[in-house]
Design a protein around this motif. Structure first.
Motif, PDB file in Angstrom:
ATOM      1  N   GLN A 187       0.853  -1.194   0.000  1.00 17.66           N
ATOM      2  CA  GLN A 187       0.000   0.000   0.000  1.00 17.66           C
ATOM      3  C   GLN A 187       0.885   1.239   0.000  1.00 17.66           C
ATOM      4  O   GLN A 187       1.956   1.253   0.603  1.00 17.66           O
ATOM      5  CB  GLN A 187      -0.903   0.014   1.245  1.00 17.66           C
TER       6      GLN A 187
ATOM      7  N   THR B  50       2.397   4.814   0.946  1.00 17.93           N
ATOM      8  CA  THR B  50       2.510   5.638   2.151  1.00 17.93           C
ATOM      9  C   THR B  50       2.620   7.111   1.784  1.00 17.93           C
ATOM     10  O   THR B  50       2.377   7.973   2.615  1.00 17.93           O
ATOM     11  CB  THR B  50       3.732   5.222   2.993  1.00 17.93           C
TER      12      THR B  50
ATOM     13  N   ASP C 148       4.518   0.749   1.561  1.00 18.58           N
ATOM     14  CA  ASP C 148       4.775   0.289   2.926  1.00 18.58           C
ATOM     15  C   ASP C 148       5.740  -0.894   3.006  1.00 18.58           C
ATOM     16  O   ASP C 148       6.148  -1.282   4.097  1.00 18.58           O
ATOM     17  CB  ASP C 148       3.471  -0.016   3.670  1.00 18.58           C
TER      18      ASP C 148
ATOM     19  N   PRO D  28      -7.936  11.193  -5.929  1.00 20.80           N
ATOM     20  CA  PRO D  28      -8.032   9.860  -5.336  1.00 20.80           C
ATOM     21  C   PRO D  28      -9.271   9.137  -5.860  1.00 20.80           C
ATOM     22  O   PRO D  28     -10.287   9.763  -6.162  1.00 20.80           O
ATOM     23  CB  PRO D  28      -8.144  10.138  -3.836  1.00 20.80           C
TER      24      PRO D  28
ATOM     25  N   GLY E 185     -11.441   6.219  -4.349  1.00 17.82           N
ATOM     26  CA  GLY E 185     -11.604   5.358  -3.182  1.00 17.82           C
ATOM     27  C   GLY E 185     -10.311   5.253  -2.403  1.00 17.82           C
ATOM     28  O   GLY E 185      -9.546   6.218  -2.303  1.00 17.82           O
ATOM     29  N   ASN E 186     -10.048   4.065  -1.881  1.00 15.53           N
ATOM     30  CA  ASN E 186      -8.799   3.807  -1.159  1.00 15.53           C
ATOM     31  C   ASN E 186      -7.885   2.901  -1.953  1.00 15.53           C
ATOM     32  O   ASN E 186      -7.008   2.262  -1.385  1.00 15.53           O
ATOM     33  CB  ASN E 186      -9.104   3.154   0.194  1.00 15.53           C
ATOM     34  N   TYR E 187      -8.107   2.839  -3.277  1.00 18.07           N
ATOM     35  CA  TYR E 187      -7.367   1.853  -4.056  1.00 18.07           C
ATOM     36  C   TYR E 187      -6.639   2.402  -5.273  1.00 18.07           C
ATOM     37  O   TYR E 187      -5.900   1.665  -5.930  1.00 18.07           O
ATOM     38  CB  TYR E 187      -8.299   0.721  -4.498  1.00 18.07           C
TER      39      TYR E 187
ATOM     40  N   VAL F  96      -5.555   6.201  -7.965  1.00 23.53           N
ATOM     41  CA  VAL F  96      -5.578   7.620  -8.289  1.00 23.53           C
ATOM     42  C   VAL F  96      -5.921   7.764  -9.767  1.00 23.53           C
ATOM     43  O   VAL F  96      -5.701   6.850 -10.565  1.00 23.53           O
ATOM     44  CB  VAL F  96      -4.227   8.328  -7.999  1.00 23.53           C
TER      45      VAL F  96
ATOM     46  N   THR G 287      -4.510   1.819 -10.184  1.00 20.26           N
ATOM     47  CA  THR G 287      -4.589   1.181  -8.865  1.00 20.26           C
ATOM     48  C   THR G 287      -3.198   1.170  -8.242  1.00 20.26           C
ATOM     49  O   THR G 287      -2.179   1.320  -8.933  1.00 20.26           O
ATOM     50  CB  THR G 287      -5.095  -0.266  -8.978  1.00 20.26           C
ATOM     51  N   TRP G 288      -3.169   0.962  -6.928  1.00 19.85           N
ATOM     52  CA  TRP G 288      -1.867   0.880  -6.253  1.00 19.85           C
ATOM     53  C   TRP G 288      -1.053  -0.258  -6.850  1.00 19.85           C
ATOM     54  O   TRP G 288       0.161  -0.116  -7.078  1.00 19.85           O
ATOM     55  CB  TRP G 288      -2.041   0.680  -4.753  1.00 19.85           C
TER      56      TRP G 288
END
Length: 135
Positions: free
Chosen positions: A7, A9, A25, A70, A72-74, A76, A90-91
């Motif tokens: 993920q 950081t 991370d 961004p 969501g949380n997954y 950009v 995605t990441w």
């Protein structure tokens, strides 16, 4: 046992050097050139809708990222200075681009040579009616 994908950081847009810096991370930190991000956009506009439908991107050497939103949380979603804004990175895809930059550049340069083009060739005009294969 399933290991979670790394993920981010930190994500930093460096406009002057035209790189997106992404720290993960697991300790990895990549500086991904905007041009590489643009020519390997995960959007259907670049990747097509299936194998063999990829659209070789040219003339992207000086492309900038003018916005980075961004998703969501997954992921950009960058907006590039050439107006392209439909790629969601995605990441995992950013990690892939960052960790395999050398081979991706080599593949891009090979595809350009095979097409008789160079990085700075202007993009051909898109066919009218969208992607060209939709009725």
């Amino acid at each position: 046992m399933t290991t979670a994908a790394p993920q981010p950081t930190a994500v930093t847009v460096h406009g002057a050097s035209r790189v997106l810096e992404v720290a993960f991370d697991d300790g990895a930190c990549f500086r991904i050139p905007f041009e590489l991000l643009r020519v390997y956009s995960p959007s259907a506009e670049v990747q097509g809708h299936g194998p063999g439908q990829e659209v070789l991107q040219t003339g992207k050497r000086d492309v900038d990222i003018v916005a980075l939103a961004p998703v969501g949380n997954y992921a950009v979603q960058p907006t590039f200075s050439d107006g392209h804004d439909s790629g969601i990175y995605t990441w995992a895809y950013l990690y892939f681009l960052g960790s395999r930059q050398d081979e991706l550049w080599a593949d891009y340069e090979r595809r350009l040579r095979e097409a008789g083009l160079d990085r700075d060739a202007p993009m051909p005009a898109a066919p009218s009616g969208g992607c060209g294969h939709h009725a």
